[in-house]
Motif scaffolding. Sequence first.
Motif, mmCIF file in Angstrom:
data_model
loop_
_atom_site.group_PDB
_atom_site.id
_atom_site.type_symbol
_atom_site.label_atom_id
_atom_site.label_comp_id
_atom_site.label_asym_id
_atom_site.label_seq_id
_atom_site.Cartn_x
_atom_site.Cartn_y
_atom_site.Cartn_z
ATOM 1 N N TYR A 28 5.936 -3.320 6.048
ATOM 2 C CA TYR A 28 5.133 -3.348 6.592
ATOM 3 C C TYR A 28 3.928 -2.105 7.037
ATOM 4 O O TYR A 28 3.941 -2.241 6.366
ATOM 5 C CB TYR A 28 6.237 -2.525 8.266
ATOM 6 C CG TYR A 28 7.571 -3.220 8.771
ATOM 7 C CD1 TYR A 28 7.436 -4.535 9.690
ATOM 8 C CD2 TYR A 28 8.506 -2.620 8.304
ATOM 9 C CE1 TYR A 28 7.954 -4.981 10.235
ATOM 10 C CE2 TYR A 28 9.641 -4.278 8.629
ATOM 11 C CZ TYR A 28 9.580 -4.986 9.816
ATOM 12 O OH TYR A 28 10.618 -6.012 10.357
ATOM 13 N N VAL A 34 10.099 -2.322 2.932
ATOM 14 C CA VAL A 34 11.857 -2.587 3.947
ATOM 15 C C VAL A 34 12.509 -3.272 3.084
ATOM 16 O O VAL A 34 14.173 -2.306 3.087
ATOM 17 C CB VAL A 34 11.386 -2.547 5.000
ATOM 18 C CG1 VAL A 34 12.868 -3.291 6.248
ATOM 19 C CG2 VAL A 34 10.677 -1.399 5.994
ATOM 20 N N ASN A 54 22.539 1.078 10.765
ATOM 21 C CA ASN A 54 21.170 0.952 11.530
ATOM 22 C C ASN A 54 20.144 0.791 10.520
ATOM 23 O O ASN A 54 20.054 2.027 9.051
ATOM 24 C CB ASN A 54 20.980 2.225 12.121
ATOM 25 C CG ASN A 54 21.636 2.111 13.220
ATOM 26 O OD1 ASN A 54 21.100 1.285 13.986
ATOM 27 N ND2 ASN A 54 22.366 2.786 14.342
ATOM 28 N N GLY A 55 18.874 0.413 10.761
ATOM 29 C CA GLY A 55 18.011 0.876 9.538
ATOM 30 C C GLY A 55 18.450 -0.352 8.279
ATOM 31 O O GLY A 55 16.918 -0.211 7.241
ATOM 32 N N ALA A 56 18.847 -0.833 8.256
ATOM 33 C CA ALA A 56 19.521 -1.487 6.712
ATOM 34 C C ALA A 56 18.124 -2.333 6.748
ATOM 35 O O ALA A 56 18.486 -2.720 5.464
ATOM 36 C CB ALA A 56 20.526 -2.661 6.656
ATOM 37 N N GLY A 57 18.114 -3.538 7.018
ATOM 38 C CA GLY A 57 17.116 -4.534 6.778
ATOM 39 C C GLY A 57 17.207 -6.144 8.021
ATOM 40 O O GLY A 57 16.887 -6.509 6.942
ATOM 41 N N LYS A 58 18.572 -5.854 8.206
ATOM 42 C CA LYS A 58 19.599 -6.897 8.753
ATOM 43 C C LYS A 58 17.984 -8.274 9.430
ATOM 44 O O LYS A 58 18.054 -9.027 9.508
ATOM 45 C CB LYS A 58 20.160 -6.719 9.777
ATOM 46 C CG LYS A 58 20.740 -6.098 8.589
ATOM 47 C CD LYS A 58 22.471 -5.836 9.942
ATOM 48 C CE LYS A 58 22.631 -4.768 10.731
ATOM 49 N NZ LYS A 58 22.158 -4.015 10.688
ATOM 50 N N THR A 59 17.374 -7.227 10.454
ATOM 51 C CA THR A 59 16.509 -8.045 11.642
ATOM 52 C C THR A 59 15.276 -8.358 11.055
ATOM 53 O O THR A 59 14.669 -9.368 11.393
ATOM 54 C CB THR A 59 16.279 -7.150 12.580
ATOM 55 O OG1 THR A 59 17.250 -6.749 13.510
ATOM 56 C CG2 THR A 59 14.756 -7.255 13.750
ATOM 57 N N THR A 60 14.809 -7.679 9.857
ATOM 58 C CA THR A 60 13.298 -7.398 9.393
ATOM 59 C C THR A 60 14.041 -8.947 8.311
ATOM 60 O O THR A 60 12.949 -9.526 7.887
ATOM 61 C CB THR A 60 13.611 -6.190 7.997
ATOM 62 O OG1 THR A 60 13.176 -5.485 9.302
ATOM 63 C CG2 THR A 60 12.002 -6.728 7.291
ATOM 64 N N GLU A 72 4.789 -8.492 14.101
ATOM 65 C CA GLU A 72 4.756 -6.456 13.588
ATOM 66 C C GLU A 72 4.190 -5.888 12.422
ATOM 67 O O GLU A 72 4.623 -5.430 11.998
ATOM 68 C CB GLU A 72 6.621 -6.632 13.209
ATOM 69 C CG GLU A 72 7.253 -7.018 15.212
ATOM 70 C CD GLU A 72 8.978 -6.101 15.105
ATOM 71 O OE1 GLU A 72 9.022 -5.881 14.238
ATOM 72 O OE2 GLU A 72 9.510 -7.061 15.529
ATOM 73 N N GLU A 106 17.312 -9.436 18.492
ATOM 74 C CA GLU A 106 18.361 -8.730 18.393
ATOM 75 C C GLU A 106 18.299 -7.694 20.775
ATOM 76 O O GLU A 106 17.215 -8.931 20.595
ATOM 77 C CB GLU A 106 17.791 -8.330 17.814
ATOM 78 C CG GLU A 106 18.560 -6.618 17.870
ATOM 79 C CD GLU A 106 17.814 -5.460 16.846
ATOM 80 O OE1 GLU A 106 19.297 -5.227 16.199
ATOM 81 O OE2 GLU A 106 17.074 -5.174 16.914
ATOM 82 N N GLU A 184 23.126 -9.553 15.782
ATOM 83 C CA GLU A 184 23.651 -8.712 16.394
ATOM 84 C C GLU A 184 24.215 -8.970 17.529
ATOM 85 O O GLU A 184 23.989 -8.079 18.709
ATOM 86 C CB GLU A 184 22.838 -7.660 16.760
ATOM 87 C CG GLU A 184 23.274 -6.206 16.514
ATOM 88 C CD GLU A 184 23.572 -5.533 15.296
ATOM 89 O OE1 GLU A 184 24.785 -4.909 14.940
ATOM 90 O OE2 GLU A 184 22.365 -4.965 14.531
ATOM 91 N N GLN A 217 26.388 -5.509 12.557
ATOM 92 C CA GLN A 217 26.444 -4.165 12.385
ATOM 93 C C GLN A 217 28.394 -3.735 12.585
ATOM 94 O O GLN A 217 28.854 -3.659 11.931
ATOM 95 C CB GLN A 217 26.041 -2.474 13.128
ATOM 96 C CG GLN A 217 24.979 -2.445 12.843
ATOM 97 C CD GLN A 217 24.755 -0.907 13.413
ATOM 98 O OE1 GLN A 217 25.771 -0.163 13.736
ATOM 99 N NE2 GLN A 217 23.247 -0.865 14.309
HETATM 100 N N1 LIG Z 1 7.640 -2.872 13.368
HETATM 101 C C1 LIG Z 1 8.585 -2.054 12.642
HETATM 102 N N2 LIG Z 1 6.813 -1.115 11.864
HETATM 103 C C2 LIG Z 1 7.310 -0.509 10.736
HETATM 104 N N3 LIG Z 1 8.949 0.337 10.164
HETATM 105 C C3 LIG Z 1 9.840 -1.248 10.953
HETATM 106 C C4 LIG Z 1 9.388 -2.252 12.281
HETATM 107 N N4 LIG Z 1 10.594 -3.018 12.370
HETATM 108 C C5 LIG Z 1 11.164 -2.503 11.555
HETATM 109 N N5 LIG Z 1 10.950 -0.716 10.547
HETATM 110 C C6 LIG Z 1 11.928 -0.687 9.899
HETATM 111 O O1 LIG Z 1 12.810 -1.180 9.221
HETATM 112 C C7 LIG Z 1 14.097 -0.591 8.380
HETATM 113 C C8 LIG Z 1 14.707 -1.613 8.958
HETATM 114 O O2 LIG Z 1 14.640 -2.127 9.751
HETATM 115 P P1 LIG Z 1 15.449 -3.302 11.347
HETATM 116 O O3 LIG Z 1 15.490 -3.727 12.070
HETATM 117 O O4 LIG Z 1 15.307 -4.818 9.871
HETATM 118 O O5 LIG Z 1 16.990 -3.058 10.511
HETATM 119 P P2 LIG Z 1 18.309 -3.893 11.049
HETATM 120 O O6 LIG Z 1 19.353 -3.479 10.313
HETATM 121 O O7 LIG Z 1 17.898 -4.953 12.330
HETATM 122 O O8 LIG Z 1 18.744 -2.061 11.934
HETATM 123 P P3 LIG Z 1 20.025 -2.491 13.022
HETATM 124 O O9 LIG Z 1 21.216 -2.602 12.631
HETATM 125 O O10 LIG Z 1 19.713 -1.350 13.536
HETATM 126 O O11 LIG Z 1 19.318 -3.389 13.926
HETATM 127 C C9 LIG Z 1 14.283 0.325 9.425
HETATM 128 O O12 LIG Z 1 13.932 1.676 8.354
HETATM 129 C C10 LIG Z 1 13.522 0.208 10.220
HETATM 130 O O13 LIG Z 1 13.006 1.881 11.081
#
Ligand SMILES: Nc1ncnc2c1ncn2[C@@H]1O[C@H](COP(=O)(O)OP(=O)(O)OP(=O)(O)O)[C@@H](O)[C@H]1O
Length: 281
Positions: A28, A34, A54-60, A72, A106, A184, A217
């Motif tokens: 990012y 990430v 939280n923040g593991a990287g699933k959505t990414t 983003e 999500e 999610e 999660q």
């Molecule tokens: N647009 C962005 N810019 C910078 N960092 C980001 C951005 N989106 C997500 N991140 C970071 O990337 C990491 C992974 O985020 P992500 O949303 O993929 O996690 P997740 O597994 O979906 O978490 P959750 O269960 O909370 O939804 C986190 O550390 C988050 O802070």
Amino acid sequence: MQGGTAMLDNTGTETETLLDVSNIEVIYNSVILVLKGVSLKVPKGGITALLGGNGAGKTTTLKAISNLLHSERGAVTKGTITYRGERVQELSPEALVKRGVIQVMEGRHCFEHLTIEENLMTGAYTRGDGKGAVSADLEMVYNYFPRLRERRKSQAGYTSGGEQQMCAIGRALMSRPETILLDEPSMGLAPQLVEEIFGIVKDLNEREGVSFLLAEQNTNVALRFAHHGYILESGRVVMEGPAAELRENPDVKEFYLGVSDEGRKSFRDVRSYRRRKRWLA
Ligand SMILES: Nc1ncnc2c1ncn2[C@@H]1O[C@H](COP(=O)(O)OP(=O)(O)OP(=O)(O)O)[C@@H](O)[C@H]1O
Ligand SMILES: [Mg+2]
């Protein structure tokens, strides 16, 4: 990798790989790394869970697949993503929908000012197969989600969280997808509703043949409904396997299924703890 690659399902039967994510890295804002080499496969006809806190990287990961990272300021900087053997990294989200892959975001994004039915109809915009087919699918969605039929004239913004999640999944179904990337679905919903929604996901998988990549999660529920699971921690897959095996795995039990007083620990903590123990012993 080419299309038609085979993988084995739980019963040892060969199945076709639809989605193949190979060693992807996501950054990012040009600096924040990430995803650090994530690989996973989604077989045809399966429910594949992508688990992690939280923040593991699933959505990414899901956004990398459906090409939603650009907005983003994120980018896939390494690795490949193929669907049915075709490289899909440069496709627009719309072009991917045409190939049968759609993401349910999500936080169940519905158009709040539209009615439930209008929301569902927006899901059919990429289709060119005529009104008859679209209204037959609307009927199919209402059969899977009777609550949506009841609320079809209600403004989506005034429906419950569960109904909005159903509406988001229903809208995705209106594009006649082969694969749904579902982010999610349990978020913020009462346990009974979570069960109801996962039950419908299972029915859609079994009866309509829709394949799912499900980010969650809620490990407990996801592993009961999925066939295969991947566990992500800090942008890396730390464990993968058939859902039934993951459910029985002692580390998964302790750190993802169990409720300990200290809350969730990570596999990394376990590993360093073990190292420490060995060192002390
Ligand atoms: N647009 C962005 N810019 C910078 N960092 C980001 C951005 N989106 C997500 N991140 C970071 O990337 C990491 C992974 O985020 P992500 O949303 O993929 O996690 P997740 O597994 O979906 O978490 P959750 O269960 O909370 O939804 C986190 O550390 C988050 O802070
Ligand atoms: Mg997320």
